[in-house]
Write a protein that holds these residues in place. Structure first.
Motif, PDB file in Angstrom:
ATOM      1  N   ILE A   3       0.866  -1.175   0.000  1.00 54.39           N
ATOM      2  CA  ILE A   3       0.000   0.000   0.000  1.00 54.39           C
ATOM      3  C   ILE A   3       0.901   1.221   0.000  1.00 54.39           C
ATOM      4  CG2 ILE A   3      -1.710   1.330   1.279  1.00 54.39           C
ATOM      5  CD1 ILE A   3      -2.737  -1.312   2.396  1.00 54.39           C
ATOM      6  N   TRP A   4       0.758   2.042  -1.011  1.00 58.06           N
ATOM      7  CA  TRP A   4       1.573   3.251  -1.139  1.00 58.06           C
ATOM      8  C   TRP A   4       0.714   4.449  -0.801  1.00 58.06           C
ATOM      9  CZ3 TRP A   4       6.597   2.468  -1.890  1.00 58.06           C
ATOM     10  CH2 TRP A   4       6.980   1.234  -2.401  1.00 58.06           C
ATOM     11  N   ARG A   5       1.249   5.326   0.007  1.00 55.70           N
ATOM     12  CA  ARG A   5       0.544   6.555   0.354  1.00 55.70           C
ATOM     13  C   ARG A   5       1.439   7.728   0.018  1.00 55.70           C
ATOM     14  NH1 ARG A   5      -1.166   3.305   5.010  1.00 55.70           N
ATOM     15  NH2 ARG A   5      -3.371   2.918   4.714  1.00 55.70           N
ATOM     16  N   TYR A   6       0.884   8.694  -0.665  1.00 59.65           N
ATOM     17  CA  TYR A   6       1.635   9.883  -1.034  1.00 59.65           C
ATOM     18  C   TYR A   6       0.853  11.108  -0.582  1.00 59.65           C
ATOM     19  CZ  TYR A   6       3.902   6.645  -4.223  1.00 59.65           C
ATOM     20  OH  TYR A   6       4.560   5.585  -4.749  1.00 59.65           O
ATOM     21  N   ALA A   7       1.538  12.071  -0.100  1.00 53.41           N
ATOM     22  CA  ALA A   7       0.923  13.349   0.225  1.00 53.41           C
ATOM     23  C   ALA A   7       1.671  14.405  -0.577  1.00 53.41           C
ATOM     24  CB  ALA A   7       1.036  13.651   1.710  1.00 53.41           C
ATOM     25  N   ILE A   8       0.943  15.127  -1.401  1.00 50.81           N
ATOM     26  CA  ILE A   8       1.563  16.184  -2.188  1.00 50.81           C
ATOM     27  C   ILE A   8       0.805  17.469  -1.964  1.00 50.81           C
ATOM     28  CG2 ILE A   8       2.474  14.634  -3.934  1.00 50.81           C
ATOM     29  CD1 ILE A   8       0.164  15.526  -5.725  1.00 50.81           C
ATOM     30  N   SER A   9       1.439  18.543  -2.310  1.00 52.11           N
ATOM     31  CA  SER A   9       0.822  19.843  -2.135  1.00 52.11           C
ATOM     32  C   SER A   9       0.939  20.611  -3.438  1.00 52.11           C
ATOM     33  CB  SER A   9       1.515  20.592  -0.992  1.00 52.11           C
ATOM     34  OG  SER A   9       0.829  21.793  -0.723  1.00 52.11           O
ATOM     35  N   GLY A  10       0.596  21.848  -3.369  1.00 59.18           N
ATOM     36  CA  GLY A  10       0.632  22.705  -4.543  1.00 59.18           C
ATOM     37  C   GLY A  10      -0.723  23.370  -4.692  1.00 59.18           C
ATOM     38  N   PHE A  39      -6.908  11.393  -4.059  1.00 56.18           N
ATOM     39  CA  PHE A  39      -6.380  12.747  -3.942  1.00 56.18           C
ATOM     40  C   PHE A  39      -7.348  13.617  -3.164  1.00 56.18           C
ATOM     41  CE2 PHE A  39      -4.591  11.387  -8.095  1.00 56.18           C
ATOM     42  CZ  PHE A  39      -3.268  11.346  -7.696  1.00 56.18           C
ATOM     43  N   VAL A  40      -6.810  14.414  -2.257  1.00 53.44           N
ATOM     44  CA  VAL A  40      -7.586  15.395  -1.503  1.00 53.44           C
ATOM     45  C   VAL A  40      -6.894  16.734  -1.715  1.00 53.44           C
ATOM     46  CG1 VAL A  40      -8.400  16.086   0.771  1.00 53.44           C
ATOM     47  CG2 VAL A  40      -8.193  13.652   0.225  1.00 53.44           C
ATOM     48  N   PHE A  41      -7.629  17.718  -2.207  1.00 57.35           N
ATOM     49  CA  PHE A  41      -7.012  19.006  -2.510  1.00 57.35           C
ATOM     50  C   PHE A  41      -8.040  20.133  -2.490  1.00 57.35           C
ATOM     51  CE2 PHE A  41      -7.898  16.652  -6.417  1.00 57.35           C
ATOM     52  CZ  PHE A  41      -8.797  17.492  -7.047  1.00 57.35           C
ATOM     53  N   ALA A  42      -7.541  21.349  -2.251  1.00 55.76           N
ATOM     54  CA  ALA A  42      -8.396  22.538  -2.319  1.00 55.76           C
ATOM     55  C   ALA A  42      -8.462  23.038  -3.759  1.00 55.76           C
ATOM     56  CB  ALA A  42      -7.858  23.629  -1.412  1.00 55.76           C
ATOM     57  N   ALA A  43      -7.333  23.021  -4.432  1.00 57.00           N
ATOM     58  CA  ALA A  43      -7.254  23.363  -5.848  1.00 57.00           C
ATOM     59  C   ALA A  43      -6.230  22.404  -6.446  1.00 57.00           C
ATOM     60  CB  ALA A  43      -6.811  24.806  -6.045  1.00 57.00           C
ATOM     61  N   ALA A  44      -6.623  21.686  -7.469  1.00 58.00           N
ATOM     62  CA  ALA A  44      -5.753  20.647  -8.019  1.00 58.00           C
ATOM     63  C   ALA A  44      -4.418  21.214  -8.469  1.00 58.00           C
ATOM     64  CB  ALA A  44      -6.443  19.961  -9.190  1.00 58.00           C
ATOM     65  N   PRO A  45      -3.326  20.571  -8.068  1.00 69.40           N
ATOM     66  CA  PRO A  45      -2.011  21.008  -8.507  1.00 69.40           C
ATOM     67  C   PRO A  45      -1.860  20.846 -10.018  1.00 69.40           C
ATOM     68  CG  PRO A  45      -1.826  19.495  -6.643  1.00 69.40           C
ATOM     69  CD  PRO A  45      -3.244  19.466  -7.115  1.00 69.40           C
ATOM     70  N   GLY A  46      -1.349  21.864 -10.687  1.00 73.04           N
ATOM     71  CA  GLY A  46      -1.089  21.763 -12.119  1.00 73.04           C
ATOM     72  C   GLY A  46      -1.507  22.985 -12.884  1.00 73.04           C
ATOM     73  N   ASP A  47      -1.335  22.901 -14.193  1.00 73.26           N
ATOM     74  CA  ASP A  47      -1.636  24.037 -15.056  1.00 73.26           C
ATOM     75  C   ASP A  47      -2.887  23.827 -15.892  1.00 73.26           C
ATOM     76  OD1 ASP A  47      -0.798  22.137 -16.846  1.00 73.26           O
ATOM     77  OD2 ASP A  47       0.719  23.371 -17.801  1.00 73.26           O
ATOM     78  N   GLY A  48      -3.600  22.738 -15.674  1.00 76.58           N
ATOM     79  CA  GLY A  48      -4.808  22.465 -16.441  1.00 76.58           C
ATOM     80  C   GLY A  48      -4.513  21.904 -17.820  1.00 76.58           C
ATOM     81  N   LYS A  49      -3.249  21.631 -18.102  1.00 75.44           N
ATOM     82  CA  LYS A  49      -2.874  21.084 -19.416  1.00 75.44           C
ATOM     83  C   LYS A  49      -2.109  19.785 -19.240  1.00 75.44           C
ATOM     84  CE  LYS A  49      -2.784  25.642 -21.446  1.00 75.44           C
ATOM     85  NZ  LYS A  49      -1.965  26.721 -21.909  1.00 75.44           N
ATOM     86  N   ASP A  50      -0.808  19.881 -18.997  1.00 78.36           N
ATOM     87  CA  ASP A  50      -0.005  18.662 -18.924  1.00 78.36           C
ATOM     88  C   ASP A  50       0.831  18.553 -17.658  1.00 78.36           C
ATOM     89  OD1 ASP A  50       1.741  20.694 -19.516  1.00 78.36           O
ATOM     90  OD2 ASP A  50       2.649  19.719 -21.244  1.00 78.36           O
ATOM     91  N   LYS A  51       0.673  19.457 -16.730  1.00 80.91           N
ATOM     92  CA  LYS A  51       1.440  19.410 -15.490  1.00 80.91           C
ATOM     93  C   LYS A  51       0.531  19.055 -14.319  1.00 80.91           C
ATOM     94  CE  LYS A  51       5.103  22.398 -16.941  1.00 80.91           C
ATOM     95  NZ  LYS A  51       6.090  23.352 -16.517  1.00 80.91           N
TER      96      LYS A  51
END
Length: 68
Positions: A3-10, A39-51
């Motif tokens: 079981i892999w757990r990751y926590a990321i921000s942005g 994934f749990v986030f307030a605003a998804a990390p990324g640029d809305g394209k490919d990041k």
């Protein structure tokens, strides 16, 4: 089964850990591990394209997203 757990921000394009996200994608594509992620986030990390979380948009990689 591991079981892999990751926590990321942005916040949209700011502070997104692109290298970590790409490493998780690479692991998933090579081994199938890191699947069914949530994934749990307030605003998804990324640029809305490919990041941000977009590299993880593979079948069986993401199970659930809870965000704004």
């Amino acid at each position: 089964m591991a079981i892999w757990r990751y926590a990321i921000s942005g916040f949209v394009g700011i502070g997104t850990p692109e290298a970590v996200i790409c490493a998780v994608e690479k692991r998933f594509l090579e081994t199938g591990e890191s699947s069914n992620l949530t994934f749990v986030f307030a605003a998804a990390p990324g640029d809305g394209k490919d990041k941000g979380l977009n590299p993880l948009a593979h079948d069986a990689c993401v199970h659930r997203e809870l965000g704004g």
